[in-house]
Design a protein around this motif. Sequence first.
Motif, PDB file in Angstrom:
ATOM      1  N   ARG A 103       0.845  -1.190   0.000  1.00 51.16           N
ATOM      2  CA  ARG A 103       0.000   0.000   0.000  1.00 51.16           C
ATOM      3  C   ARG A 103       0.883   1.245   0.000  1.00 51.16           C
ATOM      4  NH1 ARG A 103      -3.166  -2.679   5.038  1.00 51.16           N
ATOM      5  NH2 ARG A 103      -4.459  -4.165   3.853  1.00 51.16           N
ATOM      6  N   TYR A 104       0.321   2.337  -0.459  1.00 48.64           N
ATOM      7  CA  TYR A 104       1.100   3.575  -0.491  1.00 48.64           C
ATOM      8  C   TYR A 104       1.509   3.983   0.921  1.00 48.64           C
ATOM      9  CZ  TYR A 104       0.372   4.140  -5.469  1.00 48.64           C
ATOM     10  OH  TYR A 104       0.417   3.962  -6.834  1.00 48.64           O
ATOM     11  N   GLN A 105       0.673   3.707   1.906  1.00 49.34           N
ATOM     12  CA  GLN A 105       1.050   4.008   3.285  1.00 49.34           C
ATOM     13  C   GLN A 105       2.238   3.161   3.721  1.00 49.34           C
ATOM     14  OE1 GLN A 105      -0.212   6.531   5.271  1.00 49.34           O
ATOM     15  NE2 GLN A 105       1.587   5.978   6.484  1.00 49.34           N
ATOM     16  N   ASP A 106       2.310   1.925   3.220  1.00 50.86           N
ATOM     17  CA  ASP A 106       3.472   1.089   3.518  1.00 50.86           C
ATOM     18  C   ASP A 106       4.754   1.762   3.067  1.00 50.86           C
ATOM     19  OD1 ASP A 106       1.930  -1.030   4.545  1.00 50.86           O
ATOM     20  OD2 ASP A 106       1.729  -1.961   2.565  1.00 50.86           O
ATOM     21  N   VAL A 107       4.708   2.334   1.875  1.00 55.46           N
ATOM     22  CA  VAL A 107       5.896   2.984   1.326  1.00 55.46           C
ATOM     23  C   VAL A 107       6.331   4.133   2.227  1.00 55.46           C
ATOM     24  CG1 VAL A 107       6.884   4.187  -0.668  1.00 55.46           C
ATOM     25  CG2 VAL A 107       5.241   2.336  -1.020  1.00 55.46           C
ATOM     26  N   LEU A 108       5.370   4.912   2.683  1.00 57.85           N
ATOM     27  CA  LEU A 108       5.693   6.020   3.579  1.00 57.85           C
ATOM     28  C   LEU A 108       6.274   5.511   4.893  1.00 57.85           C
ATOM     29  CD1 LEU A 108       2.533   8.270   3.034  1.00 57.85           C
ATOM     30  CD2 LEU A 108       4.742   8.421   1.889  1.00 57.85           C
ATOM     31  N   ASP A 109       5.680   4.445   5.433  1.00 63.22           N
ATOM     32  CA  ASP A 109       6.167   3.881   6.695  1.00 63.22           C
ATOM     33  C   ASP A 109       7.572   3.299   6.530  1.00 63.22           C
ATOM     34  OD1 ASP A 109       3.736   4.570   7.807  1.00 63.22           O
ATOM     35  OD2 ASP A 109       2.884   2.548   7.619  1.00 63.22           O
ATOM     36  N   LEU A 110       7.792   2.601   5.438  1.00 61.07           N
ATOM     37  CA  LEU A 110       9.098   1.996   5.191  1.00 61.07           C
ATOM     38  C   LEU A 110      10.179   3.044   4.978  1.00 61.07           C
ATOM     39  CD1 LEU A 110       7.884  -0.842   2.832  1.00 61.07           C
ATOM     40  CD2 LEU A 110       9.106  -1.219   4.979  1.00 61.07           C
ATOM     41  N   SER A 111       9.817   4.139   4.357  1.00 66.46           N
ATOM     42  CA  SER A 111      10.812   5.185   4.057  1.00 66.46           C
ATOM     43  C   SER A 111      11.427   5.768   5.322  1.00 66.46           C
ATOM     44  CB  SER A 111      10.174   6.299   3.223  1.00 66.46           C
ATOM     45  OG  SER A 111       9.263   7.065   3.998  1.00 66.46           O
ATOM     46  N   LYS A 112      10.727   5.632   6.433  1.00 64.21           N
ATOM     47  CA  LYS A 112      11.223   6.183   7.703  1.00 64.21           C
ATOM     48  C   LYS A 112      12.223   5.268   8.393  1.00 64.21           C
ATOM     49  CE  LYS A 112       6.713   8.383   8.408  1.00 64.21           C
ATOM     50  NZ  LYS A 112       5.472   8.347   9.235  1.00 64.21           N
ATOM     51  N   VAL A 113      12.256   3.989   7.987  1.00 67.58           N
ATOM     52  CA  VAL A 113      13.050   3.029   8.760  1.00 67.58           C
ATOM     53  C   VAL A 113      14.079   2.248   7.945  1.00 67.58           C
ATOM     54  CG1 VAL A 113      11.223   2.754  10.476  1.00 67.58           C
ATOM     55  CG2 VAL A 113      11.307   1.199   8.519  1.00 67.58           C
ATOM     56  N   VAL A 114      13.893   2.149   6.627  1.00 65.57           N
ATOM     57  CA  VAL A 114      14.842   1.382   5.809  1.00 65.57           C
ATOM     58  C   VAL A 114      16.191   2.089   5.806  1.00 65.57           C
ATOM     59  CG1 VAL A 114      15.406   0.643   3.458  1.00 65.57           C
ATOM     60  CG2 VAL A 114      13.100   0.276   4.361  1.00 65.57           C
ATOM     61  N   THR A 115      17.231   1.375   6.148  1.00 67.70           N
ATOM     62  CA  THR A 115      18.572   1.964   6.219  1.00 67.70           C
ATOM     63  C   THR A 115      19.477   1.488   5.091  1.00 67.70           C
ATOM     64  OG1 THR A 115      19.288   0.225   7.741  1.00 67.70           O
ATOM     65  CG2 THR A 115      18.462   2.269   8.710  1.00 67.70           C
ATOM     66  N   THR A 116      19.074   0.410   4.386  1.00 67.81           N
ATOM     67  CA  THR A 116      19.790  -0.002   3.189  1.00 67.81           C
ATOM     68  C   THR A 116      19.188   0.758   2.008  1.00 67.81           C
ATOM     69  OG1 THR A 116      18.259  -1.849   2.894  1.00 67.81           O
ATOM     70  CG2 THR A 116      20.294  -2.278   4.125  1.00 67.81           C
ATOM     71  N   GLU A 117      19.419   0.298   0.799  1.00 69.08           N
ATOM     72  CA  GLU A 117      18.853   0.995  -0.362  1.00 69.08           C
ATOM     73  C   GLU A 117      17.369   0.690  -0.509  1.00 69.08           C
ATOM     74  OE1 GLU A 117      22.544   1.890  -3.312  1.00 69.08           O
ATOM     75  OE2 GLU A 117      20.918   0.646  -4.017  1.00 69.08           O
ATOM     76  N   PHE A 118      16.577   1.737  -0.579  1.00 68.77           N
ATOM     77  CA  PHE A 118      15.135   1.588  -0.780  1.00 68.77           C
ATOM     78  C   PHE A 118      14.855   1.768  -2.265  1.00 68.77           C
ATOM     79  CE2 PHE A 118      10.699   3.234   0.663  1.00 68.77           C
ATOM     80  CZ  PHE A 118      10.177   1.962   0.511  1.00 68.77           C
ATOM     81  N   ASN A 119      14.269   0.748  -2.884  1.00 68.32           N
ATOM     82  CA  ASN A 119      13.973   0.737  -4.315  1.00 68.32           C
ATOM     83  C   ASN A 119      12.469   0.658  -4.507  1.00 68.32           C
ATOM     84  OD1 ASN A 119      14.204   0.325  -7.190  1.00 68.32           O
ATOM     85  ND2 ASN A 119      14.042  -1.882  -6.834  1.00 68.32           N
ATOM     86  N   ILE A 120      11.894   1.647  -5.164  1.00 69.97           N
ATOM     87  CA  ILE A 120      10.455   1.651  -5.432  1.00 69.97           C
ATOM     88  C   ILE A 120      10.238   1.430  -6.923  1.00 69.97           C
ATOM     89  CG2 ILE A 120       8.286   2.917  -5.245  1.00 69.97           C
ATOM     90  CD1 ILE A 120       9.502   4.548  -3.008  1.00 69.97           C
ATOM     91  N   GLU A 121       9.555   0.335  -7.255  1.00 70.40           N
ATOM     92  CA  GLU A 121       9.229   0.020  -8.640  1.00 70.40           C
ATOM     93  C   GLU A 121       7.821   0.503  -8.963  1.00 70.40           C
ATOM     94  OE1 GLU A 121      11.571  -4.276  -8.933  1.00 70.40           O
ATOM     95  OE2 GLU A 121       9.388  -4.201  -8.917  1.00 70.40           O
TER      96      GLU A 121
END
Length: 238
Positions: free
Chosen positions: A52-70
Amino acid sequence: MTKLSVNINKIATLRNARGANNPNVVQVALDAERFGAQGITVHPRPDERHIRYQDVLDLSKVVTTEFNIEGYPDRRFMDLIKLVKPAQATLVPDPPEAITSNSGWDTIKHLDYLKDIVAELHSYGTRVSIFINPETKYFEPAKETGTDRVELYTEPYAVNFPKDKQAAIKPYVEVSELARQLGLGLNAGHDLDLHNLKFLKEQIPYLDEVSIGHALVCDALYYGLENTIQMYRRQLEV
C-alpha cells in the motif's frame, strides 16, 4: 559486489489476505536488513493489492539499506517518489491490471516520454533504473533517456534455464556487455531463484543489484527468512 534487494510485496499479499497487520511489513523489512538484505524493494500498484502507499511512507522512515520503489510512472507514482526520495526508482511499463511485470520498456517508442520521467526523478535526487528486455535495440535509446541503470527482465532466462542454460544466458551476456560500453549500471530481476541465480552472476559478474521477492519468500517458508537471505547472498558471492 552484487547487492541483494529483497522484494517484500508477497509479505504484504499475505498480510492483506486477513485484513490485519500480520505479518507486519515494516518489521519484515527491518528483519530482512538485519538478516543480510542489502536493499528493500516494493512495487505499489494503483489497487494496493499488496504493498500500500502508506506502507511505502512507513518503510521510508526506517529502511537503512537501499530503498527501491518500482512502478509505472503515473502521477501518483511520481508524487510518491518526490515525497519519499528513495535511493532508486525502477520504471516498469505495467498496466494497472497486470498481475506482475511481464515485459520491459520499448525505449524506442517511449524515448521522449522516458526522457521527461527520468529528468523529473533526477530532480528529486533519485537514481533511476529502467526495466528492459534483453534485446540490443533497446539499449542505446535507454542511454538516451538519461537513466542511470537498466534492469534486465530475467523471466525468459529463468524459463529457459532448465532446458539449456548456455542458450538462456547468451542474450543477457550480449546486452550486458553493451550496457557496460554505454556506461549504464546493471540490475536484474524476475523469477530469479536458488537454482538459476549463481549461474547468472557467474556469467555477468558486474551486476550491480538483483531484486528477488516471490521465490525468496517461497523458500523462506521452508528454510526460514534469515537462512534464506543468507542462501541467496551466497549465490552472489562467486
